[in-house]
Write a protein that holds these residues in place. Sequence first.
Motif, PDB file in Angstrom:
ATOM      1  N   GLY A 184      56.171  30.758  17.641  1.00 56.01           N
ATOM      2  CA  GLY A 184      54.785  30.583  18.102  1.00 56.01           C
ATOM      3  C   GLY A 184      53.958  29.805  17.109  1.00 56.01           C
ATOM      4  O   GLY A 184      53.149  28.945  17.487  1.00 56.01           O
ATOM      5  N   LEU A 185      54.143  30.095  15.840  1.00 56.03           N
ATOM      6  CA  LEU A 185      53.416  29.381  14.792  1.00 56.03           C
ATOM      7  C   LEU A 185      53.805  27.904  14.780  1.00 56.03           C
ATOM      8  O   LEU A 185      52.942  27.033  14.658  1.00 56.03           O
ATOM      9  CB  LEU A 185      53.695  30.021  13.437  1.00 56.03           C
ATOM     10  CG  LEU A 185      52.940  29.436  12.239  1.00 56.03           C
ATOM     11  CD1 LEU A 185      51.441  29.645  12.414  1.00 56.03           C
ATOM     12  CD2 LEU A 185      53.431  30.091  10.964  1.00 56.03           C
ATOM     13  N   ASP A 186      55.100  27.633  14.942  1.00 54.63           N
ATOM     14  CA  ASP A 186      55.560  26.248  14.982  1.00 54.63           C
ATOM     15  C   ASP A 186      54.955  25.509  16.171  1.00 54.63           C
ATOM     16  O   ASP A 186      54.500  24.369  16.035  1.00 54.63           O
ATOM     17  CB  ASP A 186      57.087  26.204  15.045  1.00 54.63           C
ATOM     18  CG  ASP A 186      57.614  24.786  14.989  1.00 54.63           C
ATOM     19  OD1 ASP A 186      57.182  24.033  14.099  1.00 54.63           O
ATOM     20  OD2 ASP A 186      58.457  24.444  15.843  1.00 54.63           O
ATOM     21  N   GLN A 187      54.929  26.166  17.322  1.00 57.20           N
ATOM     22  CA  GLN A 187      54.328  25.541  18.508  1.00 57.20           C
ATOM     23  C   GLN A 187      52.845  25.291  18.291  1.00 57.20           C
ATOM     24  O   GLN A 187      52.326  24.225  18.640  1.00 57.20           O
ATOM     25  CB  GLN A 187      54.531  26.422  19.741  1.00 57.20           C
ATOM     26  CG  GLN A 187      55.949  26.428  20.241  1.00 57.20           C
ATOM     27  CD  GLN A 187      56.117  27.385  21.411  1.00 57.20           C
ATOM     28  OE1 GLN A 187      55.203  28.156  21.739  1.00 57.20           O
ATOM     29  NE2 GLN A 187      57.276  27.342  22.032  1.00 57.20           N
ATOM     30  N   ALA A 188      52.158  26.265  17.718  1.00 60.14           N
ATOM     31  CA  ALA A 188      50.723  26.109  17.482  1.00 60.14           C
ATOM     32  C   ALA A 188      50.457  24.977  16.486  1.00 60.14           C
ATOM     33  O   ALA A 188      49.552  24.164  16.688  1.00 60.14           O
ATOM     34  CB  ALA A 188      50.128  27.419  16.967  1.00 60.14           C
ATOM     35  N   LEU A 189      51.251  24.927  15.421  1.00 61.72           N
ATOM     36  CA  LEU A 189      51.070  23.854  14.444  1.00 61.72           C
ATOM     37  C   LEU A 189      51.399  22.489  15.042  1.00 61.72           C
ATOM     38  O   LEU A 189      50.710  21.505  14.772  1.00 61.72           O
ATOM     39  CB  LEU A 189      51.923  24.109  13.205  1.00 61.72           C
ATOM     40  CG  LEU A 189      51.458  25.253  12.311  1.00 61.72           C
ATOM     41  CD1 LEU A 189      52.453  25.466  11.180  1.00 61.72           C
ATOM     42  CD2 LEU A 189      50.072  24.983  11.757  1.00 61.72           C
ATOM     43  N   SER A 190      52.445  22.425  15.857  1.00 62.37           N
ATOM     44  CA  SER A 190      52.789  21.162  16.509  1.00 62.37           C
ATOM     45  C   SER A 190      51.674  20.722  17.443  1.00 62.37           C
ATOM     46  O   SER A 190      51.296  19.539  17.465  1.00 62.37           O
ATOM     47  CB  SER A 190      54.093  21.305  17.295  1.00 62.37           C
ATOM     48  OG  SER A 190      55.166  21.542  16.435  1.00 62.37           O
ATOM     49  N   ALA A 191      51.130  21.651  18.212  1.00 62.20           N
ATOM     50  CA  ALA A 191      50.031  21.320  19.119  1.00 62.20           C
ATOM     51  C   ALA A 191      48.800  20.879  18.327  1.00 62.20           C
ATOM     52  O   ALA A 191      48.117  19.919  18.708  1.00 62.20           O
ATOM     53  CB  ALA A 191      49.696  22.519  19.995  1.00 62.20           C
ATOM     54  N   ALA A 192      48.524  21.548  17.217  1.00 61.73           N
ATOM     55  CA  ALA A 192      47.369  21.181  16.397  1.00 61.73           C
ATOM     56  C   ALA A 192      47.566  19.803  15.774  1.00 61.73           C
ATOM     57  O   ALA A 192      46.632  18.985  15.752  1.00 61.73           O
ATOM     58  CB  ALA A 192      47.142  22.226  15.305  1.00 61.73           C
ATOM     59  N   HIS A 251      49.450  17.390  16.951  1.00 60.53           N
ATOM     60  CA  HIS A 251      49.357  16.404  18.029  1.00 60.53           C
ATOM     61  C   HIS A 251      47.895  16.161  18.407  1.00 60.53           C
ATOM     62  O   HIS A 251      47.468  15.017  18.585  1.00 60.53           O
ATOM     63  CB  HIS A 251      50.158  16.866  19.248  1.00 60.53           C
ATOM     64  CG  HIS A 251      50.104  15.910  20.390  1.00 60.53           C
ATOM     65  ND1 HIS A 251      50.719  14.676  20.353  1.00 60.53           N
ATOM     66  CD2 HIS A 251      49.482  15.994  21.590  1.00 60.53           C
ATOM     67  CE1 HIS A 251      50.489  14.048  21.483  1.00 60.53           C
ATOM     68  NE2 HIS A 251      49.749  14.826  22.255  1.00 60.53           N
ATOM     69  N   ARG A 278      45.307  16.608  16.514  1.00 58.08           N
ATOM     70  CA  ARG A 278      44.652  15.919  15.405  1.00 58.08           C
ATOM     71  C   ARG A 278      45.002  14.437  15.415  1.00 58.08           C
ATOM     72  O   ARG A 278      44.132  13.589  15.247  1.00 58.08           O
ATOM     73  CB  ARG A 278      45.080  16.561  14.091  1.00 58.08           C
ATOM     74  CG  ARG A 278      44.429  15.946  12.893  1.00 58.08           C
ATOM     75  CD  ARG A 278      44.806  16.731  11.654  1.00 58.08           C
ATOM     76  NE  ARG A 278      44.045  16.251  10.522  1.00 58.08           N
ATOM     77  CZ  ARG A 278      44.580  15.834   9.395  1.00 58.08           C
ATOM     78  NH1 ARG A 278      45.879  15.872   9.248  1.00 58.08           N
ATOM     79  NH2 ARG A 278      43.831  15.408   8.416  1.00 58.08           N
TER      80      ARG A 278
END
Length: 138
Positions: free
Chosen positions: A76-84, A86, A88
């Motif tokens: 979940g953290l990886d997905q959230a960081l990837s979305a953030a 992207h 940005r």
Amino acid sequence: MTWWAAVLGFVGALAGSWGGQLIASRREDRRWDRERDREEVRWQRERNRLDDQRRHEFQLDWRERKLAAFGDFLAGLDQALSAAMHARETALEKIGFVYVYGPKELTHDEIVENLKSGSARMSGESGELLSLSLKIGI
């Protein structure tokens, strides 16, 4: 005197029989007590072994659950960081900033030269984000 001998023999046989029974009864009671104590020790060992086995299984199950929960958290953290990242990048691209991805061995001049040649994005072997953002004129 024969009567007395017969009575004494009868009483002696009766007392000997009762005495023998009393001694045998006490011996049997002690044997039962020892056997009961041995059985109690054996059952206590079995209970301890089962408790240890259950405790070990619980610890393994708990470890698996913690690992699964931590794995889910990291995913979940990886997905959230990837979305953030992207979001940005998209926002920065809209205002004219470009993030360059590539191997760390690239120099600043090589990055600028690649950007001028028309490659807005580069992908290298390492794929690590360089801490370089350039303002390009669009």
